[in-house]
Design a protein around this motif. Structure first.
Motif, PDB file in Angstrom:
ATOM      1  N   UNK A 111      75.587  50.263  74.197  1.00 12.92           N
ATOM      2  CA  UNK A 111      74.697  49.525  73.301  1.00 12.92           C
ATOM      3  C   UNK A 111      73.488  48.963  74.024  1.00 12.92           C
ATOM      4  N   UNK A 112      72.920  47.908  73.388  1.00  9.93           N
ATOM      5  CA  UNK A 112      71.740  47.260  73.966  1.00  9.93           C
ATOM      6  C   UNK A 112      71.955  45.754  73.928  1.00  9.93           C
ATOM      7  N   UNK A 113      71.553  45.054  74.984  1.00  8.50           N
ATOM      8  CA  UNK A 113      71.674  43.600  75.064  1.00  8.50           C
ATOM      9  C   UNK A 113      70.287  42.981  74.935  1.00  8.50           C
ATOM     10  N   UNK A 114      70.241  41.746  74.464  1.00 13.80           N
ATOM     11  CA  UNK A 114      68.954  41.069  74.230  1.00 13.80           C
ATOM     12  C   UNK A 114      69.009  39.647  74.765  1.00 13.80           C
ATOM     13  N   UNK A 170      73.916  56.554  78.121  1.00 16.95           N
ATOM     14  CA  UNK A 170      75.030  56.178  77.233  1.00 16.95           C
ATOM     15  C   UNK A 170      75.952  55.181  77.937  1.00 16.95           C
ATOM     16  N   UNK A 171      75.476  54.734  79.152  1.00 16.02           N
ATOM     17  CA  UNK A 171      76.269  53.753  79.894  1.00 16.02           C
ATOM     18  C   UNK A 171      75.317  52.827  80.647  1.00 16.02           C
ATOM     19  N   UNK A 172      74.564  52.025  79.892  1.00 21.44           N
ATOM     20  CA  UNK A 172      73.559  51.139  80.477  1.00 21.44           C
ATOM     21  C   UNK A 172      74.167  50.239  81.542  1.00 21.44           C
ATOM     22  N   UNK A 202      75.348  49.394  68.279  1.00 23.29           N
ATOM     23  CA  UNK A 202      74.607  50.455  67.560  1.00 23.29           C
ATOM     24  C   UNK A 202      73.095  50.304  67.702  1.00 23.29           C
ATOM     25  N   UNK A 203      72.668  49.339  68.570  1.00 20.90           N
ATOM     26  CA  UNK A 203      71.231  49.084  68.828  1.00 20.90           C
ATOM     27  C   UNK A 203      70.524  48.460  67.626  1.00 20.90           C
ATOM     28  N   UNK A 214      63.491  40.152  75.323  1.00 19.08           N
ATOM     29  CA  UNK A 214      63.611  41.340  76.179  1.00 19.08           C
ATOM     30  C   UNK A 214      65.016  41.890  76.052  1.00 19.08           C
ATOM     31  N   UNK A 215      65.110  43.217  76.217  1.00 15.60           N
ATOM     32  CA  UNK A 215      66.370  43.914  75.963  1.00 15.60           C
ATOM     33  C   UNK A 215      66.633  44.919  77.084  1.00 15.60           C
ATOM     34  N   UNK A 216      67.898  45.343  77.174  1.00  9.39           N
ATOM     35  CA  UNK A 216      68.234  46.352  78.185  1.00  9.39           C
ATOM     36  C   UNK A 216      69.494  47.092  77.748  1.00  9.39           C
TER      37      UNK A 216
END
Ligand code: AAL
Length: 372
Positions: free
Chosen positions: A252-255, A301-303, A272-273, A245-247
């Protein structure tokens, strides 16, 4: 400078876990509202979707199996006997006011008639909200899981409301790879997010031979929820994990990468996803984590990150003849908006019985005694 010291400056957002925004412990809470037939194996709920908030309620979709017997393996399976915990299943959903007590609403996606995609089982779903409509992506099995392998493509249904009714697209939307490609047999755990005005759908595939299957994560991108989806040329983009799962986190994106592979039990980050680096190492990670991601579809742009979600415990009785799974809630601090020091302690202190349960089996004890 040693390689280890290099990593302190390049890999981690802080030298110590307690100050690392992408480190957290995970706390678990039993859910109210679901009946499991005393875990006799005839009912199972697992592989929940991300949580959606709509009209002041939380929504979750999940694999729901209700069969006359527990899973019996591919050889003994038939039209009513499931081969696996997720065979002969449907997608059901539930709602909640607080995320702890849930009200099961019933079926969302039924198995379609043969030979439509998913006629054998529809499982392991996730939700996308796009331009005011809702999309459920899910694994569409066309044979009992376990015959050759856990083989399936991904299908999709759509609705104007999270309460449905859901219209099946009745076509494969994320196809398996070509023969010899890493994702030729299975497209699992579809997980859509919105980034750069497009749908970024992460998924798992497995290759190799049992019992040493290799599981990795890919990325497919589309401009329309019904496709076409283009698989990223750098796939696989994560070399470990299972129901990953990611967020969105900052730009960027974390997993959450757990269970399988050389980098299991890590939280990873891709500015960079696409190109993921290890951001932290953790433990007791949620299985099939399905977080509440408020900005999953806002093309942020700021998760802001996550603080809770649902997950599952599999084979809850540890009896393979009564295999069933159950949903559970997890809480964490992987958020820019809270700071919970109790979630940032980097030592989960287990009682001795936890270690004794990981005891030697008879074969190991025999080997050790004979070697003396
Ligand atoms: C889950 C997921 C997929 C697999 C099976 C059911 O944990 O990875 O959905 O097919 O196991």
């Amino acid at each position: 400078m040693s390689a280890a010291m290099e990593r302190i400056y390049t890999d981690y957002t802080a030298p110590q876990p307690q100050n690392n925004e992408l480190f957290s412990q995970f706390k678990y809470t039993e859910l109210e509202g679901f009946d499991y037939h005393d875990h006799d194996g005839t009912i199972s709920r697992r592989d929940p979707s991300k949580i959606l908030r709509y009209n002041d309620k939380y929504y979750v979709w999940y694999t729901h199996r209700q069969t006359p017997t527990p899973p019996q393996g591919a050889a003994k399976s038939n039209d009513t006997i499931p081969s696996s915990d997720w065979d002969l299943s449907e997608i059901w959903y539930a709602t909640s006011k607080d995320g702890f007590t849930w009200e099961e609403q019933g079926v969302a996606i039924q198995r379609p008639e043969k030979p439509l995609v998913g006629w054998r089982s529809v499982t392991t779903t996730d939700i996308l909200e796009w331009e005011g409509k809702y999309y459920l992506y899910y694994q569409g099995f066309m044979e009992a899981s376990g015959k050759r392998g856990d083989d399936c493509p991904v299908a999709v249904s759509y609705a104007d409301s999270p309460d449905g009714p859901w219209t099946p697209h009745n076509q494969i939307v994320i196809p398996n790879g070509a023969e010899g490609e890493w994702d030729q047999y299975s497209i699992h755990d579809p997980y859509p997010l919105v980034h750069n005005g497009k749908i970024y759908l992460y998924y798992k595939s497995d290759f190799g031979e049992k019992p040493h299957l290799v599981r990795m994560q890919g990325l497919a991108i589309a401009e329309d929820p019904l496709g076409p989806f283009t698989k990223h040329p750098l796939n696989p983009v994560i070399t470990s994990g299972h129901e990953t799962s990611l967020f969105p986190f900052k730009e960027g994106v974390a997993a959450l990468v757990y269970k399988d592979g050389p980098e299991h039990n890590t939280i990873q980050y891709a500015r960079d996803w696409v190109n993921f680096e290890i951001a932290s190492i953790t433990e007791l990670m949620p299985y099939a984590a399905a977080p509440y991601v408020p900005d999953a579809f806002s093309d942020t742009k700021d998760g802001r990150g996550i603080t809770w979600g649902l997950a599952h415990f599999i084979n809850v009785t540890s009896n393979w003849n009564k295999f069933s799974s159950k949903l559970v809630r997890f809480d964490c601090d992987l958020s820019q908006d809270i700071h919970d020091p109790d979630m940032k302690k980097h030592r989960v202190v287990h009682q001795p019985d936890v270690y004794y349960r990981q005891g030697l089996n008879a074969k190991q004890r025999k080997r050790i005694l004979e070697a003396q």
